[in-house]
Design an enzyme around this catalytic site. Structure first.
Site, mmCIF file in Angstrom:
data_model
loop_
_atom_site.group_PDB
_atom_site.id
_atom_site.type_symbol
_atom_site.label_atom_id
_atom_site.label_comp_id
_atom_site.label_asym_id
_atom_site.label_seq_id
_atom_site.Cartn_x
_atom_site.Cartn_y
_atom_site.Cartn_z
ATOM 1 N N LYS A 187 -6.124 3.362 8.917
ATOM 2 C CA LYS A 187 -5.126 4.299 8.411
ATOM 3 C C LYS A 187 -5.608 5.743 8.519
ATOM 4 O O LYS A 187 -4.871 6.647 8.921
ATOM 5 C CB LYS A 187 -4.793 3.955 6.956
ATOM 6 C CG LYS A 187 -4.100 2.617 6.775
ATOM 7 C CD LYS A 187 -3.894 2.292 5.310
ATOM 8 C CE LYS A 187 -3.211 0.935 5.143
ATOM 9 N NZ LYS A 187 -3.033 0.556 3.727
ATOM 10 N N SER A 197 0.796 -1.229 0.000
ATOM 11 C CA SER A 197 0.000 0.000 0.000
ATOM 12 C C SER A 197 0.828 1.278 0.000
ATOM 13 O O SER A 197 0.274 2.373 -0.115
ATOM 14 C CB SER A 197 -0.946 0.010 1.207
ATOM 15 O OG SER A 197 -0.211 -0.028 2.405
#
Length: 769
Positions: A720, A677
């Site tokens: 996140k 990611s």
């Protein structure tokens, strides 16, 4: 010697029946219907004589003998019974030849002749009479004795014809054989046949008596032991000194009877109890068998707690104990709704996945309280022995059932809330694989007959509601993961932490630290300062410890006779806790070339990371540092290849890659990092360094990059985003395919942030650079 001559009428009434075979000298009753009694009433006209003929119902197709042999009888009393039947008393006189029959006024008349028997006395006849007499007495000694007058009469009978008929009545023969004896007209032949039948009967009676004697002997011994045991027990009870072993076994027997065991389990328990009675109490086997029976009788085979199906009350309890967590609460209320409609539903298997400190374990307790069920928790962290789940086999002393059966035995109900904590921390070694043992436990299609190695009988776990917890799903084996309904619990935002602290943590910590009567309060500003500068986590465990630390310091001041604090404000937080521990990395730093803010997911929630890129003269190579995993290294190489392929589009000089060493570093090098990611973050940092354009520090990025520059979806967006929000980020760049994940993010966090969704790396560069 001729038989006494009997004069009878030329014709006699004939009665044919299937019940008994009548012999001369025999007195017997016959039960007949109102239609049949006419034949016997007609005997009055024939000197009370009647002809009686037996027909064997099992030999209907047999050819009748010609002439047929019947019995001449005298009719005695005829009595009407209460059920419209008649009892006729008859006496057998002699054998009859029935020559022919004819109907006459509703009855049947028969032409008959009396059978005249003649026996000449000789040695053979005398020997047969004596032998039969002796054999009959032997038979009588083994069987039911005859009255004394009959016995004396037998001693004086020397007529073979009469003796054979008398003995034929005593021998227990089928009617067909008796009719055969009736039709045997020669007295000596009849005597021989009776002798053979009686011999067989004597042998049968002797064998029967031997077997019965042996059985009686054994039963008598057991009965004697039972009587003595009962007397001993009664004496001990009177003296108040009951045998401990007997009392223990009797108590076990009562428990087994009251336990409601299934039929097949009851058989096993009874068999084991009989075995226990034979084992010496000093033997180690006694305790093994005793403990096994105690578990078997103590299991809740049919005992269940009653579910509280009040939906409103359940929702109130869940809201009292936990803030937010809408999805979990909604799932529990759904279960209660279905449970109220269907009584025998199978318990669900839920898996709460989330970082530490978000309330996974305490949520299980709240669910049990809301449903009115008992709560059981076992920790699976570090469990490596399969026997912890399925128990030990009863082959050695000290064997015990597994934790599942042991906890059900302790709670006493078969439908508790069963929490399996830290299921992702299971291990395996030479002692087996506990995760594989859980496959049966956590499958509602199998666990209705869960077989613990110790009990070795099936136990129904389908009514148990299993809840497992994990910090991450990856370590859980696929088949086990497939059996569970996964519910993710993300970290809390700063606003949620503030509400949790105000509604739950402060009240509890003030109580725990003895400040309940001190009226201590925390201002919102003090709590915000504590959350942002002294803790940085997804859950609230660190926040709880920090608040506890403040309370302890206030308690210390009170014991030192210092002025008691009533309000904890931001200044008091700094005074009590010292300098702040966490800084706002994003807000404190300036925009820099080659440094880009990224986002990462960890098992403790989310976090931000910084990707730093620099270049220096040297050979054309890529250096990667910061404890990067293989997947993250591949993302860096893919990012560099993409930039080299599109250098002119980004305004990068064609010789920027020649004789230059490019170094990519992710700080916090002691912490391992992996995953795809950070691909778009690396692309942005590389372009920033190669073009000399500074990257905006307040923009955080996430997304997987491809060689063609496409930005692919990632997981854990909520964690996140929450971590970036805590760090002071105000703009988020994420893949377009993750747009739907915004629904999981709290409204207050979503309102503070600007979200930009991209499909190509070039779009992200335009935002950040």
């Amino acid at each position: 010697m001729p038989h006494t001559n009997i004069e009878i009428p030329e014709k006699l009434p004939l009665h044919t029946q299937h019940e008994i075979v009548a012999f001369p000298y025999m007195l017997f009753p016959l039960y007949v219907t109102s239609r049949e009694v006419k034949t016997f009433q007609a005997a009055e006209e024939f000197e009370t004589f009647i002809a009686l003929l037996f027909e064997n119902p099992d030999a209907v197709n047999a050819a009748p003998s010609d002439p047929q042999i019947g019995t001449l009888c005298k009719v005695g009393q005829i009595k009407l019974l209460g059920d419209s039947r008649y009892k006729v008393s008859l006496e057998g006189i002699s054998r009859l030849h029935i020559l022919e029959t004819e109907p006459a006024g509703g009855i049947t008349l028969a032409h008959c002749e009396v059978v005249h028997e003649f026996v000449e006395k000789n040695l053979v006849s005398e020997a047969l009479v004596q032998s039969l007499n002796a054999l009959l007495k032997i038979a009588l000694s083994h069987g039911k004795p005859l009255p004394d007058d009959v016995m004396k009469m037998i001693d004086y009978i020397d007529n073979p014809a009469r003796l054979s008929d008398l003995v034929a009545l005593y021998v227990n023969l089928p009617n067909g054989d008796l009719q055969g004896l009736l039709e045997t007209l020669d007295p000596l032949d009849r005597l021989k046949k009776v002798y053979l039948h009686l011999t067989n009967e004597v042998q049968r009676i002797q064998v029967k008596n031997e077997v019965a004697g042996e059985v009686t002997k054994r039963v008598g011994k057991n009965q004697k032991e039972y009587i003595l045991r009962e007397q001993m027990k009664h004496i001990q009870e009177e003296l108040g000194d009951e045998d401990p072993r007997s009392a223990d076994i009797n108590e076990l027997r009562r428990k087994i009877e009251d336990a409601g065991l299934p039929e097949e389990v009851k058989k096993i328990a009874d068999k084991e109890l009989k075995r226990l009675e034979r084992i010496n109490q000093a033997s180690p086997e006694y305790n093994v068998s005793r403990t096994y029976l105690d578990y078997l009788a103590g299991m809740p085979w049919k005992t269940s707690s009653t579910d509280s199906l009040d939906m409103v009350r359940a929702e109130e309890i869940l809201n009292e104990d936990h803030y937010n967590l809408k999805k979990v609460k909604e799932r529990i209320l759904e279960f209660l709704a279905v449970r109220s409609l269907k009584e025998n539903m199978k318990g669900p298997v839920l898996c709460f996945v989330g970082p530490p400190g978000v309330g996974k374990t305490s949520l299980g307790k709240s669910i049990a309280r809301a449903m009115g069920r008992k709560f059981v928790r076992i920790s699976l962290g570090g469990v490596r022995d399969e026997a912890e789940i399925r128990g030990h086999r009863r082959t050695y002393i000290g064997a015990l059932p597994g934790r599942i059966i042991k906890e059900l035995y302790r709670t006493g109900v078969n439908n508790p809330i069963f929490m399996l904590d830290e299921i992702d921390k299971l291990g395996n070694d030479f002692r087996g694989d506990p995760a594989s043992a859980l496959l049966e436990v956590l499958d509602p299609e199998q666990n209705f007959s869960f077989n613990d190695h110790y009990l070795d009988v099936p136990f129904d776990l389908s009514r148990v509601m299993f809840i497992t917890t994990a910090n991450q799903l990856d370590p859980i084996p696929g088949p086990l993961k497939d059996r569970m309904e996964v519910i993710r619990l993300a970290g809390y935002s700063s606003e949620e932490k503030l509400q949790i602290a105000k509604n739950f943590i402060i009240r509890r910590e003030i109580e725990e630290n003895g400040l309940a009567d001190r009226n201590l309060t925390f201002s919102d500003a003090a709590l915000k300062k504590t959350i942002s500068e002294y803790t940085r986590e997804a859950g609230v465990r660190g926040l709880q410890r920090t608040v506890s630390s403040i309370c302890r310091k206030v308690a210390k001041e009170i014991t030192q006779n210092k002025p008691a604090r009533i309000l904890i404000n931001p200044d008091a937080v700094t005074e009590l806790l010292g300098p702040k521990k966490f800084y706002n990395e994003v807000a404190a730093e300036k925009d820099r070339i080659g440094v880009v803010t990224g986002m990462a997911w960890t098992e403790t929630g989310g976090d931000i990371l910084f990707v730093e890129v620099t270049s220096m003269p040297g050979k054309a190579e890529l250096i990667l540092t910061g404890s990067l995993g293989d997947v993250m290294k591949e993302s860096a190489r893919a990012a560099l290849s993409y930039i080299e392929a599109h250098a002119t589009e980004f305004g990068i000089q064609s010789d920027a890659f020649e004789n230059r060493t490019i170094h990519i570093h992710v700080p916090s090098g002691a912490i391992p990092k992996d995953g795809p990611s950070a691909g778009v973050t690396m692309v942005t940092a590389l372009v920033s360094m190669l073009t000399g354009k500074a990257a905006r520090r307040g923009v955080a990025m996430t997304g997987e990059i491809t060689l063609t520059g496409r930005v692919l979806a990632i997981g854990g967006l909520k964690e996140k985003v929450l971590a970036a929000h805590r760090a002071g980020v105000r703009t988020i760049v994420a893949p377009e395919r993750n747009r739907d994940d915004l629904e999981d993010i709290p409204d207050n966090v979503r309102g503070d942030l600007q979200f930009i969704f991209v499909t190509e790396a070039a779009e992200a560069l335009a935002v950040v650079l």
